[in-house]
Scaffold this motif. Structure first.
Motif: not given
Length: 172
Positions: A78-79, A103-104, A125-127, A132-133
């Motif tokens: 999992g991430g 990429s995002i 979700p983008r934020k 997270l990244m």
């Protein structure tokens, strides 16, 4: 044969590429998230709702400890598996670690319609993915033997690159 362990963010293609890689290598494929669901009899969103992220991460740690001791498997994680130092140590000791970088934009494209992503249920979700990244990317890199770009690349091409590059890695 040494295990191949795939790490990376949601939407990087760990499960898809993992299945293809396992088929190519003629070894079993394991997915830590699927294993958690099998062991609990519940899906991941339900576990998050009932036990919270902490409860899920405790289950994830137990599963990773078990699965990383297998021999001759491809393991997709999992991430967030890299968040705990115990998981990073188990994954690193468990085999060759391949970080599938995405990429995002790719992550958003691949996860937009997936309702099985509890961390992406909020309004932005983008934020969430960007935040997270920022935290996880250095952790993925810390344990990776290989970093493979997956953006706009067919899974079979990614598998071919992994196979090619694994052959050139020095033993550890």
């Amino acid at each position: 044969m040494q295990n191949l362990i795939l790490v990376g963010p949601m939407g990087a293609g760990k499960s898809t590429i993992g299945r293809l890689l396992a088929k190519e290598l003629r070894i079993p494929f394991r997915d830590s998230d699927k294993e958690i669901e099998v062991r609990t009899g519940a899906d991941i969103p339900w576990i998050f709702d009932v036990e919270g992220e902490q409860g899920f991460r405790d289950r994830e740690q137990a599963v990773i400890a078990d699965l990383s001791q297998d021999e001759g498997v491809v393991l997709a994680t999992g991430g967030g598996a890299v968040m705990r130092p115990e998981n990073r140590a188990a994954l690193r000791a468990g085999g060759r670690v391949v970080y599938l970088h995405a990429s995002i934009e790719q992550q958003i494209g691949r996860t937009a319609k997936d309702r099985n992503r509890p961390l992406l249920r909020g309004p932005d979700p983008r934020k969430v993915l960007t935040d997270l990244m920022a935290i996880r990317d250095p952790l993925y890199r810390e344990i990776a033997d290989l970093v493979i770009e997956t953006d706009e690349r067919p899974p079979r091409i990614v598998v071919h690159e992994i196979m090619e590059r694994l052959d050139s890695l020095p033993p550890r």
